[in-house]
Motif scaffolding. Structure first.
Motif, PDB file in Angstrom:
ATOM      1  N   LYS A  61       0.850  -1.201   0.000  1.00 41.68           N
ATOM      2  CA  LYS A  61       0.000   0.000   0.000  1.00 41.68           C
ATOM      3  C   LYS A  61       0.883   1.247   0.000  1.00 41.68           C
ATOM      4  CE  LYS A  61      -4.467  -0.898   1.594  1.00 41.68           C
ATOM      5  NZ  LYS A  61      -5.366  -0.456   0.564  1.00 41.68           N
ATOM      6  N   LEU A  62       0.480   2.240  -0.811  1.00 44.63           N
ATOM      7  CA  LEU A  62       1.199   3.502  -0.902  1.00 44.63           C
ATOM      8  C   LEU A  62       0.247   4.672  -0.685  1.00 44.63           C
ATOM      9  CD1 LEU A  62       3.393   3.329  -4.152  1.00 44.63           C
ATOM     10  CD2 LEU A  62       4.019   2.636  -1.851  1.00 44.63           C
ATOM     11  N   ARG A  63       0.814   5.761  -0.218  1.00 46.43           N
ATOM     12  CA  ARG A  63       0.136   7.064  -0.231  1.00 46.43           C
ATOM     13  C   ARG A  63       0.924   7.904  -1.227  1.00 46.43           C
ATOM     14  NH1 ARG A  63       0.153   8.963   4.973  1.00 46.43           N
ATOM     15  NH2 ARG A  63      -2.047   8.464   5.251  1.00 46.43           N
ATOM     16  N   VAL A  64       0.236   8.368  -2.258  1.00 49.24           N
ATOM     17  CA  VAL A  64       0.876   9.166  -3.300  1.00 49.24           C
ATOM     18  C   VAL A  64       0.313  10.580  -3.244  1.00 49.24           C
ATOM     19  CG1 VAL A  64       1.280   9.427  -5.779  1.00 49.24           C
ATOM     20  CG2 VAL A  64       1.196   7.132  -4.766  1.00 49.24           C
ATOM     21  N   GLN A  65       1.206  11.538  -3.061  1.00 46.18           N
ATOM     22  CA  GLN A  65       0.824  12.950  -3.085  1.00 46.18           C
ATOM     23  C   GLN A  65       1.247  13.511  -4.440  1.00 46.18           C
ATOM     24  OE1 GLN A  65       2.944  14.479   0.293  1.00 46.18           O
ATOM     25  NE2 GLN A  65       1.380  13.794   1.745  1.00 46.18           N
ATOM     26  N   PHE A  66       0.315  14.253  -5.057  1.00 51.38           N
ATOM     27  CA  PHE A  66       0.566  14.787  -6.388  1.00 51.38           C
ATOM     28  C   PHE A  66       1.054  16.227  -6.320  1.00 51.38           C
ATOM     29  CE2 PHE A  66      -2.681  11.518  -6.746  1.00 51.38           C
ATOM     30  CZ  PHE A  66      -2.120  10.697  -7.715  1.00 51.38           C
ATOM     31  N   LEU A  67       1.732  16.651  -7.373  1.00 49.39           N
ATOM     32  CA  LEU A  67       2.225  18.022  -7.454  1.00 49.39           C
ATOM     33  C   LEU A  67       1.087  19.030  -7.385  1.00 49.39           C
ATOM     34  CD1 LEU A  67       4.962  17.611 -10.208  1.00 49.39           C
ATOM     35  CD2 LEU A  67       5.309  17.943  -7.751  1.00 49.39           C
TER      36      LEU A  67
ATOM     37  N   SER B  33       8.471   4.916 -16.530  1.00 47.51           N
ATOM     38  CA  SER B  33       7.913   6.267 -16.476  1.00 47.51           C
ATOM     39  C   SER B  33       6.629   6.391 -15.652  1.00 47.51           C
ATOM     40  CB  SER B  33       7.646   6.780 -17.892  1.00 47.51           C
ATOM     41  OG  SER B  33       6.743   5.912 -18.557  1.00 47.51           O
ATOM     42  N   THR B  34       6.020   5.253 -15.261  1.00 50.36           N
ATOM     43  CA  THR B  34       4.746   5.311 -14.527  1.00 50.36           C
ATOM     44  C   THR B  34       4.652   4.223 -13.458  1.00 50.36           C
ATOM     45  OG1 THR B  34       3.582   3.780 -16.005  1.00 50.36           O
ATOM     46  CG2 THR B  34       3.491   6.146 -16.572  1.00 50.36           C
ATOM     47  N   ILE B  35       3.695   4.432 -12.559  1.00 50.93           N
ATOM     48  CA  ILE B  35       3.286   3.375 -11.637  1.00 50.93           C
ATOM     49  C   ILE B  35       1.783   3.181 -11.824  1.00 50.93           C
ATOM     50  CG2 ILE B  35       5.074   3.867  -9.926  1.00 50.93           C
ATOM     51  CD1 ILE B  35       2.858   5.189  -8.183  1.00 50.93           C
ATOM     52  N   THR B  36       1.296   2.003 -11.483  1.00 49.55           N
ATOM     53  CA  THR B  36      -0.144   1.756 -11.492  1.00 49.55           C
ATOM     54  C   THR B  36      -0.567   1.484 -10.062  1.00 49.55           C
ATOM     55  OG1 THR B  36      -0.064   0.859 -13.722  1.00 49.55           O
ATOM     56  CG2 THR B  36      -2.029   0.350 -12.412  1.00 49.55           C
ATOM     57  N   LEU B  37      -1.495   2.296  -9.591  1.00 52.83           N
ATOM     58  CA  LEU B  37      -1.994   2.217  -8.228  1.00 52.83           C
ATOM     59  C   LEU B  37      -3.461   1.794  -8.292  1.00 52.83           C
ATOM     60  CD1 LEU B  37      -0.796   3.077  -5.384  1.00 52.83           C
ATOM     61  CD2 LEU B  37      -2.118   5.170  -5.666  1.00 52.83           C
ATOM     62  N   THR B  38      -3.810   0.725  -7.570  1.00 53.76           N
ATOM     63  CA  THR B  38      -5.202   0.303  -7.496  1.00 53.76           C
ATOM     64  C   THR B  38      -5.783   0.853  -6.207  1.00 53.76           C
ATOM     65  OG1 THR B  38      -4.710  -1.720  -8.720  1.00 53.76           O
ATOM     66  CG2 THR B  38      -6.781  -1.665  -7.481  1.00 53.76           C
ATOM     67  N   THR B  39      -6.744   1.775  -6.358  1.00 53.71           N
ATOM     68  CA  THR B  39      -7.336   2.408  -5.182  1.00 53.71           C
ATOM     69  C   THR B  39      -8.239   1.417  -4.463  1.00 53.71           C
ATOM     70  OG1 THR B  39      -9.229   3.266  -6.408  1.00 53.71           O
ATOM     71  CG2 THR B  39      -7.279   4.695  -6.245  1.00 53.71           C
ATOM     72  N   ASP B  40      -8.436   1.647  -3.186  1.00 53.52           N
ATOM     73  CA  ASP B  40      -9.350   0.821  -2.407  1.00 53.52           C
ATOM     74  C   ASP B  40     -10.779   1.212  -2.762  1.00 53.52           C
ATOM     75  OD1 ASP B  40      -7.167  -0.303  -1.101  1.00 53.52           O
ATOM     76  OD2 ASP B  40      -7.203   1.199   0.488  1.00 53.52           O
ATOM     77  N   GLY B  41     -11.606   0.242  -3.015  1.00 55.21           N
ATOM     78  CA  GLY B  41     -12.998   0.525  -3.311  1.00 55.21           C
ATOM     79  C   GLY B  41     -13.788   0.811  -2.037  1.00 55.21           C
ATOM     80  N   THR B  42     -14.840   1.584  -2.174  1.00 59.61           N
ATOM     81  CA  THR B  42     -15.752   1.855  -1.068  1.00 59.61           C
ATOM     82  C   THR B  42     -17.160   1.550  -1.563  1.00 59.61           C
ATOM     83  OG1 THR B  42     -16.132   4.160  -1.712  1.00 59.61           O
ATOM     84  CG2 THR B  42     -14.271   3.740  -0.228  1.00 59.61           C
TER      85      THR B  42
ATOM     86  N   GLU C 111       4.269  13.469 -12.158  1.00 60.96           N
ATOM     87  CA  GLU C 111       3.149  14.068 -11.416  1.00 60.96           C
ATOM     88  C   GLU C 111       3.224  13.788  -9.913  1.00 60.96           C
ATOM     89  OE1 GLU C 111      -0.599  12.937 -13.126  1.00 60.96           O
ATOM     90  OE2 GLU C 111       0.014  13.561 -15.133  1.00 60.96           O
ATOM     91  N   ILE C 112       4.208  12.976  -9.496  1.00 61.58           N
ATOM     92  CA  ILE C 112       4.304  12.574  -8.093  1.00 61.58           C
ATOM     93  C   ILE C 112       5.185  13.546  -7.323  1.00 61.58           C
ATOM     94  CG2 ILE C 112       5.069  10.778  -6.486  1.00 61.58           C
ATOM     95  CD1 ILE C 112       4.459   8.729  -8.710  1.00 61.58           C
ATOM     96  N   LYS C 113       4.614  14.114  -6.278  1.00 56.54           N
ATOM     97  CA  LYS C 113       5.391  14.958  -5.377  1.00 56.54           C
ATOM     98  C   LYS C 113       6.089  14.083  -4.348  1.00 56.54           C
ATOM     99  CE  LYS C 113       4.936  18.705  -2.025  1.00 56.54           C
ATOM    100  NZ  LYS C 113       3.999  19.630  -1.385  1.00 56.54           N
ATOM    101  N   LYS C 114       5.347  13.090  -3.800  1.00 54.97           N
ATOM    102  CA  LYS C 114       5.888  12.233  -2.754  1.00 54.97           C
ATOM    103  C   LYS C 114       5.092  10.936  -2.728  1.00 54.97           C
ATOM    104  CE  LYS C 114       6.805  12.626   2.217  1.00 54.97           C
ATOM    105  NZ  LYS C 114       6.605  13.501   3.381  1.00 54.97           N
ATOM    106  N   ALA C 115       5.780   9.820  -2.591  1.00 58.32           N
ATOM    107  CA  ALA C 115       5.123   8.517  -2.470  1.00 58.32           C
ATOM    108  C   ALA C 115       5.756   7.760  -1.326  1.00 58.32           C
ATOM    109  CB  ALA C 115       5.257   7.718  -3.764  1.00 58.32           C
ATOM    110  N   GLN C 116       4.912   7.303  -0.399  1.00 60.04           N
ATOM    111  CA  GLN C 116       5.413   6.591   0.765  1.00 60.04           C
ATOM    112  C   GLN C 116       4.665   5.285   0.965  1.00 60.04           C
ATOM    113  OE1 GLN C 116       5.331  10.110   3.598  1.00 60.04           O
ATOM    114  NE2 GLN C 116       7.141   8.998   4.280  1.00 60.04           N
ATOM    115  N   VAL C 117       5.393   4.287   1.430  1.00 57.46           N
ATOM    116  CA  VAL C 117       4.788   3.009   1.770  1.00 57.46           C
ATOM    117  C   VAL C 117       3.993   3.189   3.061  1.00 57.46           C
ATOM    118  CG1 VAL C 117       5.277   0.622   2.457  1.00 57.46           C
ATOM    119  CG2 VAL C 117       6.643   1.705   0.659  1.00 57.46           C
ATOM    120  N   LEU C 118       2.788   2.651   3.091  1.00 58.93           N
ATOM    121  CA  LEU C 118       1.967   2.682   4.290  1.00 58.93           C
ATOM    122  C   LEU C 118       2.231   1.400   5.067  1.00 58.93           C
ATOM    123  CD1 LEU C 118      -1.387   4.029   2.831  1.00 58.93           C
ATOM    124  CD2 LEU C 118       0.299   5.275   4.167  1.00 58.93           C
TER     125      LEU C 118
END
Length: 153
Positions: free
Chosen positions: A98-104, A119-128, A142-149
């Motif tokens: 799991k990652l938290r990605v903050q965008f520019l 050049s890219t990552i693919t992130l699958t968001t959690d469904g609600t 487009e990524i400012k910061k990406a951290q492992v949760l």
């Protein structure tokens, strides 16, 4: 060649093989006591003994070359879980986590890292209940910061 570039060159030459890589090098020069911090990682993870070995050899070379006029501190470690991902190899190593990605642009998404390209990552968001999970292809640019949760379940 500036001091940081020289230290980067020396440290890179000391890496045991191509599975090891430098994540970050910071040099803060001071007239009293300069500090060199090196973050080192490998595709299979890194041990404290490996960091210590690089620190000893790099320290010896820095002394021989007399790169610092005054005292300095050399710190070699692996990036902790709180350190943002900055390189493709770090993203690859954390695929499935799991990652938290903050965008520019100020936005933020959380999800599971499923794919990594140059050049890219693919992130699958959690469904609600209101929104289904989606696959987001995110360019590194487009990524400012990406951290492992970290999960303590």
């Amino acid at each position: 060649m500036n001091l940081k570039a020289k230290i980067t060159e020396l440290a890179t030459a000391l890496l045991p093989d191509e599975s090891y890589f430098l994540v970050d090098i910071q040099v803060s020069e001071s007239r009293i006591k300069s500090k060199v911090t090196i973050l080192l990682d490998s595709d299979a993870g890194i041990s404290i003994d490996e960091c210590a070995a690089l620190s000893r050899e790099l320290g010896r070379q820095l002394e021989e070359l007399n790169l610092f006029e005054n005292a300095y501190t050399l710190e070699v470690s692996s990036p902790g879980v709180d350190f943002p991902l900055t390189q493709t190899r770090q993203y690859q190593r954390n695929a499935g986590r799991k990652l938290r990605v903050q965008f520019l642009d100020g936005g933020e998404k959380m999800g599971t890292l499923n794919a990594v390209t140059d050049s890219t990552i693919t992130l699958t968001t959690d469904g609600t209940k209101k929104e289904p999970s989606v696959d987001l292809v995110i360019p590194y640019s487009e990524i400012k910061k990406a951290q492992v949760l970290v999960s303590f379940k």
